[in-house]
Design an enzyme around this catalytic site. Structure first.
Site, PDB file in Angstrom:
ATOM      1  N   GLY A  88       0.815  -1.218   0.000  1.00 29.72           N
ATOM      2  CA  GLY A  88       0.000   0.000   0.000  1.00 29.72           C
ATOM      3  C   GLY A  88       0.840   1.256   0.000  1.00 29.72           C
ATOM      4  CG  ASP A 250       5.294  -3.166  -5.016  1.00 25.47           C
ATOM      5  OD1 ASP A 250       5.916  -4.235  -5.162  1.00 25.47           O
ATOM      6  OD2 ASP A 250       5.815  -2.155  -4.512  1.00 25.47           O
TER       7      ASP A 250
END
Length: 492
Positions: A88, A250
């Site tokens: 995240g 990511d």
């Protein structure tokens, strides 16, 4: 003058498990050090309004503009091959989105704006050096014609961040087609949340691949679209000697843009095994490994989408594999096409791949500078007297001579005149790239002496990479002997 940003925040309308709502952390003394006026105008924003004191407060995170909905995005990712189920935005906050005058939706994100629920013990801050590196390299990539996130602004915070030493803090305002990554899909797939994967895929299709919505198999068409864009993107990286440095899942954008300029660099002498990242100790993300890693990462995306392809597992896997196998052909076509343009070849011949590969092997063996070799070939293609300038880049000049004869033979089969060929080659071969030693010198001047003059000058040079710039010709020079920068750092 009041800052007005016409936000239209579609991602923030997704369910709450897609992000965390969070406010940037206030800083003591925000100061705007750079605004990208051209990009502001492209976004439909007023550069004059974005240059004042109020804008500095916004770009540092102290003031939330009207219409913004600050969120930190949730995602997972494979980092150097190992899966982390929750990563995240640990030091970035998405303020919101704007629809530019060209009709394209763009994210406006603050990078280095403080802790979020995904910070994993980090401070959520960015140091000035990595902010300047991303600003320079992302804008250089845009000028080179390579899909990329952009830098709208850089601001200092008046505070220090603690890394190996105390460093001045800064915030980068990043613009992206979106911040959806392969890891965004992995986050929900790892939790077995097929409905969230579907919701995210539907959103990504609507935002980035609208044609896929009308396909008979929209999710497969979506995967094929991402594969096509990534194949093209990585081919473009290789054509300018760019090494991403951390091609984790990511750090791969669904939109097909280059994203997350951490330990990235451009090669000086050509070496397909070159690694710059200080954390890539085994060469996983070396220059020549990037196509294979991109395909590996895309396979991880395909795994996330299997449940959307078919209820029959074998059929779903077959569809995924068919989509993935197209990567090699797409990459090879794009890469070889780029090499032809770099060599001045307008027509396709079967022997072109071998001709290009032979040159690259000779460059590697003789430590020839990648950018200068191809740039000077443009002059040599127009006038054989310019061979000497190319030859001088090779430790053994005879290695170039042995290749150049075959190249000239091949050029003789081409229809265009010498002047047209030279002009086309100059459009394919930049004179200026953000060479590592130059970027590091800029960072040192800014961090150690608060001198942003070198940053501004290098940014000016990189904004026109294909032009001859007589006043800045020295920026095309390779690093002096022993002066190359062979390690770059993530900046987290």
């Amino acid at each position: 003058m009041t800052v007005h940003i016409p936000f239209d925040n579609s991602y923030a309308r997704l369910p709450d498990q897609f992000f965390a709502r969070v406010q940037p952390t206030r800083v003591s003394a925000p100061r705007l050090i750079k605004l990208n006026h051209d990009l502001a105008r492209q976004l439909g924003l007023d550069p004059e309004a974005l240059s004042g004191p109020e804008a500095a407060e916004i770009f540092a995170g102290n003031r939330i503009p009207e219409g913004a909905e600050p969120i930190a995005l949730a995602y997972a990712g494979h980092q150097f091959g190992g899966f982390v189920p929750q990563l995240g935005d640990g030091r970035a906050i998405l303020l919101g989105e704007v629809v530019a005058p060209d009709g394209q939706r763009r994210d406006i994100q603050l990078k280095g704006s403080g802790r979020t629920p995904f910070s994993r013990g980090g401070d959520g801050r960015a140091a000035l050096g990595p902010v300047l590196r991303e600003y320079l390299v992302s804008e250089a990539m845009a000028a080179l014609g390579i899909p990329t996130t952009r830098a709208l602004a850089a601001a200092t915070t008046g505070e220090v961040v603690e890394r190996e030493t105390s460093l001045p803090g800064a915030v980068l305002t990043r613009i992206a087609a979106s911040h959806i990554r392969i890891g965004s899909f992995q986050y929900f797939a790892a939790r077995g949340d097929v409905e969230a994967v579907r919701r995210l895929a539907d959103y990504a299709i609507a935002r980035h691949y609208p044609d896929a919505a009308a396909a008979s198999q929209p999710y497969r068409a979506f995967l094929e679209g991402v594969v096509a864009r990534q194949a093209q993107l990585v081919a473009q990286w290789l054509q300018v000697g760019f090494i991403h440095g951390v091609m984790n899942t990511d750090n791969m954008s669904i939109s097909g843009e280059t994203i997350d300029y951490g330990p990235c660099a451009f090669i000086d002498t050509y070496n397909p095994t070159q690694v710059f990242s200080s954390i890539d100790r085994h060469g996983r993300y070396a220059y020549g490994n990037q196509p294979g890693i991109a395909q590996w990462n895309l396979a991880r995306l395909a795994e996330c989408l299997l449940g959307l392809f078919s209820d029959d597992e074998d059929e779903a896997i077959a569809q995924a594999n068919e989509a993935l196998t197209s990567f090699a052909d797409r990459f090879n076509t794009a890469y070889l096409g780029g090499l032809r343009r770099k060599l001045g070849l307008a027509e396709e011949r079967e022997e072109d791949r071998a001709l290009a590969q032979d040159l690259l092997e000779r460059m590697a063996a003789n430590k020839a500078d990648f950018t200068l070799t191809f740039r000077r070939l443009g002059d040599a293609a127009a006038d054989s007297a310019a061979d000497a300038a190319v030859r001088s880049l090779f430790e053994d000049g005879a290695a170039y001579d042995g290749w150049a004869g075959r190249w000239r033979q091949r050029l003789a089969e081409e229809p265009q005149d010498a002047a047209s060929r030279r002009a086309a080659m100059r459009r394919a071969n930049p004179a200026f790239i953000p060479r590592n030693h130059r970027v590091e010198a800029v960072i040192e001047a800014a961090v150690q002496r608060e001198d942003f003059g070198p940053f501004e000058e290098l940014l000016t040079v990189l904004s026109a990479p294909y032009d001859d710039q007589a006043d800045f010709a020295h920026y095309a020079d390779p690093p002096p002997p022993g002066g190359g920068i062979y390690r770059t750092f993530c900046g987290t």
